[in-house]
Structure formats: C-alpha cells, structure tokens
Scaffold this motif. Structure first.
Motif, PDB file in Angstrom:
ATOM      1  N   VAL A  33      73.557  80.440  47.232  1.00  9.18           N
ATOM      2  CA  VAL A  33      72.875  80.019  48.463  1.00  9.18           C
ATOM      3  C   VAL A  33      73.021  81.129  49.502  1.00  9.18           C
ATOM      4  N   VAL A  34      71.925  81.499  50.133  1.00  7.44           N
ATOM      5  CA  VAL A  34      71.976  82.555  51.154  1.00  7.44           C
ATOM      6  C   VAL A  34      71.110  82.150  52.349  1.00  7.44           C
ATOM      7  N   ALA A  35      71.642  82.360  53.550  1.00  4.51           N
ATOM      8  CA  ALA A  35      70.851  82.085  54.766  1.00  4.51           C
ATOM      9  C   ALA A  35      71.177  83.152  55.803  1.00  4.51           C
ATOM     10  N   ARG A  36      70.242  83.354  56.732  1.00  2.00           N
ATOM     11  CA  ARG A  36      70.465  84.362  57.775  1.00  2.00           C
ATOM     12  C   ARG A  36      70.446  83.691  59.141  1.00  2.00           C
ATOM     13  N   LEU A  37      71.477  83.976  59.931  1.00  2.00           N
ATOM     14  CA  LEU A  37      71.567  83.479  61.304  1.00  2.00           C
ATOM     15  C   LEU A  37      71.296  84.663  62.228  1.00  2.00           C
ATOM     16  N   PRO A  38      70.238  84.605  63.042  1.00  2.00           N
ATOM     17  CA  PRO A  38      69.905  85.769  63.873  1.00  2.00           C
ATOM     18  C   PRO A  38      70.984  86.059  64.924  1.00  2.00           C
ATOM     19  N   GLY A  39      71.210  87.334  65.155  1.00  2.07           N
ATOM     20  CA  GLY A  39      72.217  87.736  66.123  1.00  2.07           C
ATOM     21  C   GLY A  39      71.622  88.041  67.480  1.00  2.07           C
ATOM     22  N   ALA A  40      72.514  88.286  68.463  1.00  2.00           N
ATOM     23  CA  ALA A  40      72.056  88.594  69.820  1.00  2.00           C
ATOM     24  C   ALA A  40      71.338  89.940  69.845  1.00  2.00           C
ATOM     25  N   ASP A  41      71.867  90.908  69.110  1.00  2.00           N
ATOM     26  CA  ASP A  41      71.260  92.231  69.060  1.00  2.00           C
ATOM     27  C   ASP A  41      70.679  92.432  67.663  1.00  2.00           C
ATOM     28  N   ARG A  42      69.392  92.235  67.548  1.00  2.00           N
ATOM     29  CA  ARG A  42      68.769  92.296  66.225  1.00  2.00           C
ATOM     30  C   ARG A  42      68.534  93.724  65.757  1.00  2.00           C
ATOM     31  N   GLU A  43      68.776  94.670  66.649  1.00  5.99           N
ATOM     32  CA  GLU A  43      68.652  96.083  66.264  1.00  5.99           C
ATOM     33  C   GLU A  43      69.852  96.525  65.435  1.00  5.99           C
ATOM     34  N   ARG A  44      70.992  95.877  65.679  1.00  8.21           N
ATOM     35  CA  ARG A  44      72.196  96.295  64.953  1.00  8.21           C
ATOM     36  C   ARG A  44      72.148  95.797  63.512  1.00  8.21           C
ATOM     37  N   PRO A  45      72.706  96.563  62.580  1.00  2.89           N
ATOM     38  CA  PRO A  45      72.733  96.091  61.199  1.00  2.89           C
ATOM     39  C   PRO A  45      73.560  94.806  61.060  1.00  2.89           C
ATOM     40  N   GLY A  54      75.635 100.154  49.497  1.00  2.00           N
ATOM     41  CA  GLY A  54      76.059 100.824  50.730  1.00  2.00           C
ATOM     42  C   GLY A  54      76.681  99.920  51.778  1.00  2.00           C
ATOM     43  N   ILE A  55      77.051  98.698  51.396  1.00  2.00           N
ATOM     44  CA  ILE A  55      77.645  97.776  52.371  1.00  2.00           C
ATOM     45  C   ILE A  55      79.176  97.866  52.280  1.00  2.00           C
ATOM     46  N   HIS A  56      79.808  98.092  53.406  1.00  5.82           N
ATOM     47  CA  HIS A  56      81.269  98.205  53.455  1.00  5.82           C
ATOM     48  C   HIS A  56      81.902  96.821  53.546  1.00  5.82           C
ATOM     49  N   ASP A 113      69.006  92.023  41.764  1.00  6.64           N
ATOM     50  CA  ASP A 113      67.710  91.345  41.658  1.00  6.64           C
ATOM     51  C   ASP A 113      67.110  90.958  43.003  1.00  6.64           C
ATOM     52  N   GLN A 114      67.955  90.705  43.993  1.00  9.06           N
ATOM     53  CA  GLN A 114      67.475  90.202  45.283  1.00  9.06           C
ATOM     54  C   GLN A 114      68.061  91.008  46.445  1.00  9.06           C
ATOM     55  N   PRO A 115      68.026  92.346  46.374  1.00  2.00           N
ATOM     56  CA  PRO A 115      68.670  93.135  47.437  1.00  2.00           C
ATOM     57  C   PRO A 115      68.059  92.890  48.823  1.00  2.00           C
ATOM     58  N   ARG A 116      66.813  92.380  48.851  1.00  2.00           N
ATOM     59  CA  ARG A 116      66.158  92.086  50.142  1.00  2.00           C
ATOM     60  C   ARG A 116      67.018  91.139  50.993  1.00  2.00           C
ATOM     61  N   LEU A 117      67.832  90.305  50.337  1.00  2.00           N
ATOM     62  CA  LEU A 117      68.657  89.347  51.080  1.00  2.00           C
ATOM     63  C   LEU A 117      69.616  90.059  52.028  1.00  2.00           C
ATOM     64  N   PHE A 118      70.017  91.264  51.628  1.00  2.00           N
ATOM     65  CA  PHE A 118      71.037  91.997  52.392  1.00  2.00           C
ATOM     66  C   PHE A 118      70.431  93.178  53.151  1.00  2.00           C
ATOM     67  N   GLN A 119      69.123  93.128  53.294  1.00  2.00           N
ATOM     68  CA  GLN A 119      68.415  94.209  53.966  1.00  2.00           C
ATOM     69  C   GLN A 119      68.976  94.422  55.370  1.00  2.00           C
ATOM     70  N   ASN A 120      69.150  95.681  55.721  1.00  2.00           N
ATOM     71  CA  ASN A 120      69.644  96.029  57.044  1.00  2.00           C
ATOM     72  C   ASN A 120      71.022  95.423  57.356  1.00  2.00           C
ATOM     73  N   CYS A 121      71.838  95.241  56.336  1.00  2.00           N
ATOM     74  CA  CYS A 121      73.240  94.835  56.565  1.00  2.00           C
ATOM     75  C   CYS A 121      74.132  96.039  56.265  1.00  2.00           C
ATOM     76  N   ALA A 178      77.132  88.269  67.581  1.00  2.00           N
ATOM     77  CA  ALA A 178      76.798  89.598  68.115  1.00  2.00           C
ATOM     78  C   ALA A 178      75.631  90.227  67.351  1.00  2.00           C
ATOM     79  N   ARG A 179      75.588  90.014  66.056  1.00  2.00           N
ATOM     80  CA  ARG A 179      74.498  90.578  65.235  1.00  2.00           C
ATOM     81  C   ARG A 179      74.158  89.592  64.122  1.00  2.00           C
ATOM     82  N   ASP A 180      73.103  89.863  63.386  1.00  2.00           N
ATOM     83  CA  ASP A 180      72.707  88.947  62.308  1.00  2.00           C
ATOM     84  C   ASP A 180      73.883  88.689  61.369  1.00  2.00           C
ATOM     85  N   VAL A 181      74.013  87.430  60.970  1.00  2.00           N
ATOM     86  CA  VAL A 181      75.011  87.083  59.958  1.00  2.00           C
ATOM     87  C   VAL A 181      74.264  86.536  58.744  1.00  2.00           C
TER      88      VAL A 181
END
Ligand SMILES: [Zn+2]
Length: 428
Positions: free
Chosen positions: A56-68, A381-383, A155-163, A130-133
């Motif tokens: 299960v994966v969901a995205r909660l938008p952050g205050a600063d959407r420019e930040r990864p 590339g995600i730490h 298979d689904q790297p789009r889920l972690f796009q810009n993280c 502070a940022r997308d979770v």
C-alpha cells in the motif's frame, strides 16, 4: 485527535492480522491500512506482484512541494510465531503491564503504526508536513522483499518520484546509559548480505566399511575453520562516529582494536554493533545423508554472511580458500551494504524531534548488522535512515526480542514515538 492518541490502537489492530511470512499473506492488513488512509482523505494505491501479497502506498502533500519527498516505509509481514512458546498469544494484540504484545510489536508494526498515526493526524487537521511524505506498507520483507520493496522499486518507481530520503526500522530506539541519559542510535548504514552454499562430494558406500572420503566430516571441518577464523575489524564512517561518540559519553578512550570495551555498556545494542564491525559467516542449514547405514555421496551447508558496506570484494574467494580443497562454493545471493551521509537537515530534524521529547537525548549514527528494505531504495538514489523512535525502559531487550517469543513494545514508548514522528515530519 493527535497521533499519540491513536497509535496504540492502530498498532493493536495491525498486530491482530497474522501476516506471517511465508505461511500467510498481507492482503487483509493492506486493505485495513488503505481504509485508514482513505478515512482521512488520502488516495492509497494497492499494488500486488502476486495475489495476496499486497503493498500500500499513498502520498501526503507537503508544505514545500519543491523539496524532494520523504519515504516512510514499513513492512507488513512478520516472521512466524509458535504460540506455545509465548506467554501471551502472538496475534491478539494483548496489553499487559503497560506493554503491547505480539509478533511484529518491534519488527515492525509499531513503526508502521507511528507513521500511520502521524500521517492521519496531518491529513485530518489540514496541517502540512515540511515536504511530501510517501507512506508505504510493503510485503515480503522477511523473505527478501522480492514481492515487496524490491518489486516496487523495479516495477513502480514512479511511486517514489522526486523523493530523496527514506525512514524505516531499527533506529531511534533508546539505550539507557548511566545517570538517566539515553542514547538513540540512528541507522545510517546497513550491511550487505551474501548467501552461499558449500558442497562437498565424496564416495558413497556402506557405513560399516572404512571410508576416508566421507563428505560429512570434510564439510564439518570446513565450517569449523570458517567459524574459528577471526575476521578483521572493518571501520566505516558510521561505526567510527558511533564508537567515538559512545567513548565521549562514557569518558573512556576509544581504542579501535578493542571495541568491546565500549559496546559492553550498550545493553542489547552491544552485540549488534559488534557484529557490524566485521564480515560475519554463519552456518544455518546443513543437508547430508538419507539413511543411517549409508555414507552419502554429497553434503551441503548454507552460509549466511553479512558484509560491511564497501568490503564485499574478495570475500567469496577468501571463504573458498579457508574451506579448502574438495569443497565448492556457490553464490546464491549477493547484495551490497549501504552507507549514507548523516550530516544535513533530515538528520538534524531527527535530533530535534527526539530532543523535543527527551531533552537529554544523545543521537549518534550507527551501522546495522542486518539489512532492511532501505537497500532497494538505495538503488534509485534514495538515502535511507533507520528512524522508528521508541523510548524504552532501562534493560529492555530490544534487539533480543526481535524475531523471538514474547515480542512486545512498551505502550508509553509507542506514544513517545508517535509524538517524535509527528514533530519530525513538521521539520524534516
Ligand atoms: Zn523488520
């Protein structure tokens, strides 16, 4: 409602799903998590590589959407539990003497419940982290993650796009030091895994006849040599920084050649830190023979080796050399360890969040002796950091209870964790 007000109930509910791997699956738990996310207006995706093995994966938008974004991931599966070995039933979510019992109470449904509670609190109140979770609940971690994080990343790297970073298990729990001071190790490195099969072949025959070519004693001797060979100490930045920090805290010198002088002060974290300082070789499964009066033609042993990040080169060759002639070494799986830098805003946010709830908290990076799903995120590339904050009472056997009977988590520690995570997401 605040995160800390529902974290215990969420954890209890999660513990009541038997998600034993390999005997059960994650479907019902995943459906329940998705419903809890929908309830607060999020849009979770359910993804399964095989029927029943649901992530299960969901995205909660952050205050600063420019930040990864930040990935908060927990595996839903647990190792099996033999109920007769337990003092409380392993899948009932019993609370007794201030502790919540169940398989997964530490590894890692408590962590999943904390991040779920915090994300729900943000979504309900309209506050923004502070940022997308990206909150992810994964399948199959306890069997190598083929149907879980390994599959999602491939298979689904789009889920972690810009993280850019991730938080998960085995870090942020407290270790009591003298004088009411607590150390919170944050995992910034983890060892790599190396699964080997060693085989000896020999001459099969009647057990009553002398046989100098029996493969069983030859393989046993090889395993004994491998076990007795002292592996050299291999320091990486996380290990060195950790032990330096501990030495300072204790007011003792740091002698790199004698880490045990420091690790013995660290409760159940000590053996884990010691194990992280060398490559380890453990025999786990032995197969040979089929009848009492027959010498078999072959014997095989499986070795579970854990390798310090950056130190895999030459390990198989060295094992081959020590095993000696007449033994073949086959590599079943090899994965590199990872280490990430610990300076920067995210690590500072963990420090700040912990200190806001435990002002004397000492926070140090450390290398974990095993592996987590973070190693798959590293491939894109995600730490990753181990950050599942728990304030534990002195003497609580955190590492000893993982994968053991009577796994449990202190209720107050869990509420503490939910407050810390809530704060962390605000500043990370
Ligand atoms: Zn785990």
């Amino acid at each position: 409602m605040k995160a800390e007000d529902e974290v215990v109930d969420l954890c209890r509910e999660l513990l009541r799903f038997d998600t034993s791997n390999p005997t059960s699956n994650e479907q019902a738990a995943a459906d329940w998590v998705a419903e809890k996310l929908r309830e607060v207006g999020l849009q979770p995706e359910l993804l399964a590589a095989e029927p029943g093995r649901t992530n299960v994966v969901a995205r909660l938008p952050g205050a600063d959407r420019e930040r990864p974004g930040l990935v908060a991931h927990s595996h839903l599966d647990v190792v099996p539990a033999v109920a007769t070995d337990w003092r409380q039933p392993p899948f009932a979510g019993v609370i007794a003497d201030g502790e919540l019992w169940g398989r997964g109470a530490l590894d890692m449904k408590s962590s999943g419940a904390m991040y779920l509670a915090a994300v729900r609190a943000y979504a309900r109140s309209g506050r923004r982290p502070a940022r997308d979770v990206v909150i992810a609940f994964t399948a199959d971690e306890e069997a190598g993650s083929r149907l879980g994080m390994a599959w999602l990343v491939k298979d689904q790297p789009r889920l972690f796009q810009n993280c850019s970073e991730a938080v998960s298990e085995i870090g942020g729990f407290s270790v009591s030091l003298a004088g009411d001071q607590r150390l919170y190790p944050i995992q910034t490195a983890e060892k790599g895994g190396l699964q080997l099969v060693l085989r000896a072949s020999g001459r099969a025959g009647h057990a009553s006849i002398l046989n100098a070519d029996n493969p069983i004693p030859r393989l046993c001797a090889a395993v004994a040599r491998l076990t007795e060979t002292v592996q050299p100490l291999l320091y990486i930045e996380a290990s060195r920084s950790f032990l330096k920090g501990v030495a300072e805290l204790l007011g003792e010198p740091f002698d790199e050649a004698r880490p045990e002088l420091l690790t013995r002060h660290l409760e159940s974290l000590g053996p884990m830190v010691e194990s992280s300082l060398r490559n380890t070789i453990q025999a786990t499964i032995f197969n040979a023979g089929y009848k009492n009066n027959v010498v078999p033609g072959e014997a095989a042993v499986r070795l579970d080796c854990r390798v310090v990040p950056g130190h895999r080169a030459g390990v198989v060759e060295e094992i081959d050399r020590i095993a000696g002639p007449g033994i073949t070494v086959e590599v079943e799986m090899a994965g590199d360890g990872v280490e990430v830098p610990y300076q920067g805003r995210t690590f500072e946010a963990m420090q700040e969040a912990l200190r806001s709830e435990d002002p004397g908290a000492v926070i140090l990076p450390y290398c974990m002796s095993g592996g987590t799903d973070g190693r798959f995120l590293a491939q894109i590339g995600i730490h990753s950091f181990g950050f599942s904050p728990l304030r534990l009472p002195e003497g609580f056997d955190f590492t000893g209870l993982i994968h053991s009977a009577d796994e449990r988590v202190p209720v107050e520690g869990l509420r503490f964790g939910a407050r810390v995570v809530d704060r962390f997401l605000a500043v990370a």
